[in-house]
Design a protein around this motif. Structure first.
Motif, mmCIF file in Angstrom:
data_model
loop_
_atom_site.group_PDB
_atom_site.id
_atom_site.type_symbol
_atom_site.label_atom_id
_atom_site.label_comp_id
_atom_site.label_asym_id
_atom_site.label_seq_id
_atom_site.Cartn_x
_atom_site.Cartn_y
_atom_site.Cartn_z
ATOM 1 N N THR A 1 -2.166 -11.752 14.239
ATOM 2 C CA THR A 1 -2.620 -10.863 12.905
ATOM 3 C C THR A 1 -3.237 -9.657 13.422
ATOM 4 O OG1 THR A 1 -3.301 -13.128 11.929
ATOM 5 C CG2 THR A 1 -4.104 -11.331 10.679
ATOM 6 N N ALA A 2 -4.001 -9.433 14.314
ATOM 7 C CA ALA A 2 -4.369 -8.194 14.565
ATOM 8 C C ALA A 2 -3.535 -7.176 14.938
ATOM 9 C CB ALA A 2 -5.702 -8.343 15.837
ATOM 10 N N LEU B 1 -11.211 -11.230 13.617
ATOM 11 C CA LEU B 1 -10.238 -12.294 12.945
ATOM 12 C C LEU B 1 -10.600 -13.725 13.601
ATOM 13 C CD1 LEU B 1 -7.302 -10.161 12.477
ATOM 14 C CD2 LEU B 1 -8.410 -11.396 10.795
ATOM 15 N N THR C 1 -2.767 -3.731 13.104
ATOM 16 C CA THR C 1 -2.773 -2.412 13.844
ATOM 17 C C THR C 1 -1.531 -1.885 13.679
ATOM 18 O OG1 THR C 1 -4.335 -3.591 15.216
ATOM 19 C CG2 THR C 1 -3.418 -1.581 16.206
ATOM 20 N N SER D 1 -5.363 -15.153 15.727
ATOM 21 C CA SER D 1 -6.130 -13.828 15.606
ATOM 22 C C SER D 1 -5.598 -12.807 16.249
ATOM 23 C CB SER D 1 -7.680 -13.813 15.872
ATOM 24 O OG SER D 1 -7.688 -14.097 17.379
ATOM 25 N N LEU E 1 -10.610 -5.748 15.389
ATOM 26 C CA LEU E 1 -9.536 -6.641 14.640
ATOM 27 C C LEU E 1 -9.482 -7.896 15.170
ATOM 28 C CD1 LEU E 1 -7.283 -4.328 12.992
ATOM 29 C CD2 LEU E 1 -8.916 -5.201 11.781
ATOM 30 N N GLN E 2 -9.160 -7.934 16.381
ATOM 31 C CA GLN E 2 -9.006 -9.329 17.158
ATOM 32 C C GLN E 2 -10.226 -10.294 17.077
ATOM 33 O OE1 GLN E 2 -9.719 -10.848 20.284
ATOM 34 N NE2 GLN E 2 -8.506 -12.763 19.662
ATOM 35 N N ARG E 3 -11.086 -9.594 17.531
ATOM 36 C CA ARG E 3 -12.539 -10.406 17.648
ATOM 37 C C ARG E 3 -13.011 -10.701 16.193
ATOM 38 N NH1 ARG E 3 -17.446 -8.497 21.441
ATOM 39 N NH2 ARG E 3 -18.904 -10.174 21.061
ATOM 40 N N PHE F 1 -7.526 -2.154 17.603
ATOM 41 C CA PHE F 1 -6.891 -3.474 17.785
ATOM 42 C C PHE F 1 -7.970 -4.597 18.185
ATOM 43 C CE2 PHE F 1 -4.168 -5.753 21.109
ATOM 44 C CZ PHE F 1 -3.535 -6.474 20.158
#
Length: 254
Positions: free
Chosen positions: A234-235, A94, A239, A231, A90-92, A87
């Motif tokens: 979306t993340a 995005l 996830t 972001s 992905l956030q970083r 998680f």
């Protein structure tokens, strides 16, 4: 040196030369290519060892003789990994990707015949350094912790995975229909809800920007917050869908 023709209005240069790309990498990835591949292979092996070691360790700690004891332990390992490590990664990623898109607006990337943009397929510059106010830092931390807790609450109990699978089976006409329903519930719905919440949180600053009341620093901070919130949304949706997909595989095959 090569340049992609898209100057960065917020600190990036768009320079794609080897030296520039090397400087954008983390310190542990800089240097000869063989060293990078060696580190990546080592990280891969350590990750897989931790995954299967955690699976076996949790199974032994639970000391369960139930028929699905292995599936329960594997679900715990996968969900904890997805809800925390994946998680955040992905956030970083995005957030960096959305800055990549932001920098290329107005350069033909979104026009018919423009270059295709695929997440993870294009080398991106590092996002600009933002002086986040403490209020936004706290909000980001709260969102991340709440997102992790929500993912763990929904998918960590194995009974929930079984119940979700039963619900999808009852309300779908087949495997393809169940996949579409799963995508709707665990990807599009959270993405739309979090996107709406993000727009609500940003509405005041967007009105101020449109009225010309923000300084250059304020506009940069607003752009960074837009990218961060979307972001995160979306993340979280990605996830959540991954937790469901892997959970379904554990229920079906383990």
């Amino acid at each position: 040196m090569a340049n992609d023709g898209c100057p960065d209005p917020r600190g990036g240069t768009g320079d794609s030369s080897p030296d520039a790309r090397d400087q954008q990498m983390p310190a542990w990835l800089r240097g000869p290519r063989w060293r990078r591949w060696l580190l990546i292979v080592m990280l891969f092996l350590v990750g897989w060892s931790a995954l299967f070691g955690g699976w076996i360790g949790i199974a032994l700690l639970r000391d369960s003789t139930d028929r699905n004891a292995g599936a329960v332990a594997f679900n715990i390992v996968l969900v904890v990994f997805m809800a925390t490590v994946m998680f955040l990664i992905l956030q970083r990623g995005l957030y960096r990707w959305f800055w990549h898109i932001e920098r290329r607006r107005g350069h033909g990337w979104f026009e018919p015949g423009g270059k295709a943009m695929q997440f993870g397929a294009t080398r991106t510059d590092a996002p600009p350094v933002i002086a986040w106010p403490w209020q936004l830092r706290l909000r980001h931390l709260g969102f991340l912790l709440l997102g992790m807790a929500t993912l763990l609450f929904i998918f960590l109990p194995f009974e929930n995975q079984l119940a979700i699978g039963g619900f999808l089976a009852r309300h779908s006409a087949g495997r393809a229909s169940a996949g579409s329903l799963s995508m709707l519930i665990f990807a599009w719905l959270p993405l739309l809800l979090l996107g709406g919440l993000s727009m609500l949180l940003l509405s005041r600053q967007i009105r101020r920007r449109d009225a010309g009341q923000l300084t250059a620093e304020g506009k940069l901070l607003l752009a960074a917050e837009v990218n961060w919130l979307f972001s995160f949304a979306t993340a979280f949706a990605m996830t959540m869908l991954l937790c469901r997909l892997f959970g379904a595989m554990v229920v079906r095959y383990v």
